[in-house]
Every structure is written in C-alpha cells, then in structure tokens.
Design a protein around this motif. Structure first.
Motif, mmCIF file in Angstrom:
data_model
loop_
_atom_site.group_PDB
_atom_site.id
_atom_site.type_symbol
_atom_site.label_atom_id
_atom_site.label_comp_id
_atom_site.label_asym_id
_atom_site.label_seq_id
_atom_site.Cartn_x
_atom_site.Cartn_y
_atom_site.Cartn_z
ATOM 1 N N TYR A 176 0.830 -1.214 0.000
ATOM 2 C CA TYR A 176 0.000 0.000 0.000
ATOM 3 C C TYR A 176 0.853 1.248 0.000
ATOM 4 O O TYR A 176 1.887 1.321 0.673
ATOM 5 N N LEU A 215 -8.247 2.278 4.341
ATOM 6 C CA LEU A 215 -7.274 2.298 3.249
ATOM 7 C C LEU A 215 -8.011 2.463 1.926
ATOM 8 O O LEU A 215 -8.963 1.726 1.633
ATOM 9 N N PHE A 220 -3.788 0.790 -3.462
ATOM 10 C CA PHE A 220 -3.183 -0.530 -3.309
ATOM 11 C C PHE A 220 -2.307 -0.829 -4.528
ATOM 12 O O PHE A 220 -2.761 -0.737 -5.664
#
Length: 301
Positions: A176, A215, A220
């Motif tokens: 990430y 997130l 990603f």
C-alpha cells in the motif's frame, strides 16, 4: 426409482452450468466449479468436466480444446439458455442491482451472477418486454450532491482479492502507498468495504493492532488473500463505525452545535436534518439550528 434423485441432481447441476456459460467470451471448467461453489454447489472437478462434455454433445455449447485449460462458450448463432420465470420486473431489478451494487458485492458472487445479469439485460432489450419496464432505466439516476468526480482507477485483481478476503474472513497481504507517497507491505484483517462518493475504502486492522484504519483501494499496489482465516472481532460494527463519523475523519466525539443560516441557504438542512434531535427556530430571514453531531473534519469543511 432409486436413480431418480441422482438424475434430478444431475439435471439441476446441468441447468446451473448452462446459466453460467457465457455467450460472449469463454470460461474454464474450474472457473465454473468456483462459481457453482459460491452458489452452494460443491462438486469435484471431474464431475463438472463430465457434465460439460455431455453438454457439448447435446446442446449449443462448444469446447475450445486447442490448449489447456479447455474453454467453453455458446456456439455462434446458438440459442442460449434463458432463465425460466424471470419476469420483466425481476429483470429490471437485477439490472439496477448490477449497476448500483456491483462494487459492493463480492467479486466471486459477481462472477457467478454475470450470466444472470446478462440475461436480465437481454430480456429488458427484448421487444416482447413491456415498454414501461424497458424505458425505466432511462427514467432514473443516482446523482451526486457535490461536484461530480470520476472514480480513481482500482486494479481489478486488487478488488477481487480484497473482496474475497473480506467475504471469507481471511487475512490479507497488502502492498500500500498512502497519500504522502509512503509505501508499506502489511498484513491486515479486512472488516468492511465502503464507498464514499467516487472512492472505495477498506476498513481493516493491521496485524498486532486493535484499532481500525481506512485504506483507499486505488492506492493498493497489490493485494493477496491468505489461506489463513480470522475470527471477526465482536467489538467491531461497520454501521457504528460510520455513525461515529470515522469516514468523515472523526473519532466518535459528539458535540452540541448551534448556528444561524439564511433561509435560502439553510432550507436543505431543515428538510434533511443533521440529527434526530435537531431543533429549528424560524426567524424573519434565517433559521437558528441546534443539533447533536459527530465532530469531524468533514463537519468543519
């Protein structure tokens, strides 16, 4: 009579396979087996292969065996299998569900349902379907309350791995990169998926921690679902997480807010209250509004 249950089960499984073989594109026996498993049909690979072989002999299905794995599809010009009993209303419902819920459904389930969605779209396009059902999709739309933005690009493989891990309560290995450009490889426990405007967020706990983080899926680099599962924390609730203002960059702290706003600018707050205990005092040219709200950066903005 003893063979009847097996015969009925074989027929049922054959129908499920016919539903899932695409007219456009191809599918492998293993992909079909995974789709069936998601639908509740756990079968051995050899069983699926035997049924597919039978279908290629007695239906409009063809097999491309030029390389392995073999791939299956409907023959060009063949009349594909259609869902019996699917009404125009049900076709409309399925098509709307595909459009509005596609990003919130597990990737495996979406793959399993692809042909059902395709048949629903096809039926809506059929001139035999009542005109009102066919025209409904052109009569409704979800609109943004702010300046429209195009959604950031999400790696399809990342979304599939994330949604599969979330669906199966499996640990997730992620690479990430945050908004500051810092890149990190971590092991996380996926707890929820949320769409906020054009962006998708994964709510998770990092391995070794007991607090939740959000997130952004478009940040990603890669993701891979582990074979290791976890017990979902009993103290976590996605609705409560949202109610606490966590997606608005808050920590759940509530404040009593009071302000005045001109009537022209504040009518929407009267019509769509900030909270269930909101109180409104109507003045000559303004509203005086009092409400209990979650303190967050979004409130400040």
């Amino acid at each position: 009579m003893a063979k009847r249950p097996d015969t009925l089960e074989t027929l049922r499984l054959s129908l499920e396979l016919l539903h899932r073989i695409p007219r456009r594109g191809t599918v492998t026996a293993n992909e079909l087996r995974l789709q069936l498993r998601e639908a509740g049909f756990e079968r051995e690979p050899r069983t699926i292969q035997r049924l597919l072989q039978t279908l290629t002999e007695f239906s409009g299905i063809e097999c491309n065996n030029s390389s392995k794995p073999y791939r299956y599809c409907w023959k060009e010009g063949a009349r594909s299998f259609s869902m019996q009993g699917l009404s125009p209303q049900e076709s409309l419902l399925l098509t709307l569900a595909e459009q509005q819920l596609g990003s919130l459904l597990p990737a495996r389930l979406m793959k399993s349902m692809n042909n059902f969605f395709s048949q629903a779209r096809s039926q809506l396009g059929d001139k035999g379907t009542p005109q009102r059902e066919r025209e409904w999709l052109d009569k409704v739309r979800v609109v943004s309350t702010s300046q429209p933005l195009l959604p950031p690009k999400i790696n399809p493989e990342v979304f599939e791995q994330v949604s599969n891990a979330l669906y199966g309560d499996q640990w997730l290995e992620v690479d990430y990169q945050n908004a500051e450009g810092n890149r990190k490889t971590s092991k996380v426990m996926p707890l929820g998926l949320a769409q906020q405007g054009p962006r998708m967020y994964l709510v998770c706990r990092f391995d070794g921690y007991d607090n939740e983080r959000c997130l952004a899926l478009h940040r990603f680099i890669s993701a891979k679902a582990s074979t290791l599962t976890f017990e979902r924390p009993k103290d976590f609730n996605l609705k409560q997480f949202d109610d606490d203002g966590r997606f608005g960059y808050g920590d759940g702290t509530k404040i009593r807010l009071s302000f005045r706003i001109e009537k022209g600018a504040g009518l929407h707050i009267v019509e769509c209250p900030l909270s269930t205990n909101q109180q409104v005092v109507e003045l000559e040219d303004a509203y005086e509004i009092t409400a209990t709200v979650v303190e967050s950066d979004m409130l400040d903005w």
